[in-house]
Design an enzyme around this catalytic site. Sequence first.
Site, PDB file in Angstrom:
ATOM      1  CE1 TYR A 141      -4.225  -1.385   0.022  1.00 26.22           C
ATOM      2  CE2 TYR A 141      -3.734  -2.194   2.214  1.00 26.22           C
ATOM      3  CZ  TYR A 141      -4.712  -1.950   1.172  1.00 26.22           C
ATOM      4  OH  TYR A 141      -5.760  -2.787   1.162  1.00 26.22           O
ATOM      5  CG  HIS A 290     -10.287  -4.199  -1.748  1.00 29.24           C
ATOM      6  ND1 HIS A 290      -9.124  -3.682  -2.004  1.00 29.24           N
ATOM      7  CD2 HIS A 290      -9.915  -4.560  -0.206  1.00 29.24           C
ATOM      8  CE1 HIS A 290      -8.268  -3.676  -0.586  1.00 29.24           C
ATOM      9  NE2 HIS A 290      -8.823  -3.942   0.112  1.00 29.24           N
ATOM     10  NE  ARG A 293     -12.681  -5.834   2.855  1.00 23.35           N
ATOM     11  CZ  ARG A 293     -12.990  -6.511   4.070  1.00 23.35           C
ATOM     12  NH1 ARG A 293     -14.000  -7.115   4.184  1.00 23.35           N
ATOM     13  NH2 ARG A 293     -12.396  -5.936   5.228  1.00 23.35           N
TER      14      ARG A 293
END
Length: 417
Positions: A141, A290, A293
């Site tokens: 990330y 995801h 999500r």
Amino acid sequence: MNARERRLATWRNQFPTLESLENRARRRIPYFTFDYLEGGTGNEMSRHRNYAALRAVEIVPRYCTDISSIDLSTELFGRRYAAPLVIAPVGMDGGIWPGATRHLARTAQELGLAHIMSTMAAAPIEEVARQAPDAFWFQLYSAPADDHRVTFDLMRRADAAGARVLAVTLDIPLPARRVRDMRNGAAVPFRITPKVLLGMLMRPRWLAALAREGVPRYANLAAYCREGATRREIEGFLRNCRAGSGITWDLIARIRDRWPRAMVLKGILHPADAEKARSLGLDGVIISNHGGRQFDPSPATIDLVPAIRAAVGRDMTVLMDSGIMSGTDILKTLAVGADAVLAGRGFMLGLAALGPDGPRHVATALMDELRIALGQTGARTIAGAASLAVRHRGCWKPEDFRAPAQAGSAVAMQPSL
Ligand SMILES: Cc1cc2nc3c(=O)[nH]c(=O)nc-3n(C[C@H](O)[C@H](O)[C@H](O)COP(=O)(O)O)c2cc1C
């Protein structure tokens, strides 16, 4: 048969599907962790769209071929794995089942699968790499604060630890509104209210695992706080990091430049983004929403596979996740053009329902079912799945991605544009 083998053999019949693990998982972990695991964004339309679209794909079997040996092994980025099945990155996995990162990594290493460790996992990069050197992929990330100092240092650590593949996740430019988590107050900082405490006290097995493993923490990011930082300081730092945001194509190009091995982008949905990834020298894409999500209007990922495969061509690796709950889901995903799948919730349900050996049960069930499904079609290898007779009515076509023409304009009158 030793005790472990007996346990696994019992589970095989007791929990033959991943859905059959759900009730038991709900009974064994606190309500707020179960909701964190299961929940999606908004009305959870995209999460359910993933399941429905996978169910809708049909494959016509062929018979009378020699299927005396069926080989599930698959080459991904120059290495052969036991099956086209990867354990997806799951942040705060240790909150769902204490010790989760270690259990997932060990399962992947033992079974010859790959495990993508999350930046937000509850164990440090170096420890997971040591434990599962052959299985270790790393999910990055971005952390835009301080001009990506943390982003690049995480990448450096993953490289030093020998991660075989770097997966950069694109699809959380902003934190999603996950209604279940909002209601439960599951956010950083996490407050232990009387209700939360009661939720934990009612789950003795989870509490016992917590007592053994310790309170889960963001082990990778916490390393950038000053030594001895208070909990409040660590929480402030995490908020300031804005993990996942601030990604541009320029940043992707800079990471590509520095990362020495295979690199993929996770969260690709638009064929033009997949093409851009290829033009920047990426080795693969992970088509993902995801697990439903992040963006509720998102299409089901299976419905995007053909258009993205067409956009990037045959020689780029295309992986897909979001909704994989069975071996037949895997076969369908391969049949419409992907090289392999990732599963997230499925493996975590295994852990929550069955403890440390749960992911092994899940992987075995998925691979067994895939082997049987493949044999039923007359194919003997994973490559054979690409030439099956498949009907995929919901799939997006390349022309669906063109900007809509203005109503009444000259362009709109030309049907082929
Ligand atoms: C509880 C949970 C946490 C997740 N955390 C991350 C994460 O830290 N990084 C990431 O790239 N994806 C994360 N994901 C998404 C998964 O990697 C994967 O895309 C998704 O779970 C696939 O859908 P499935 O759960 O239906 O298999 C998370 C998913 C879940 C369920």
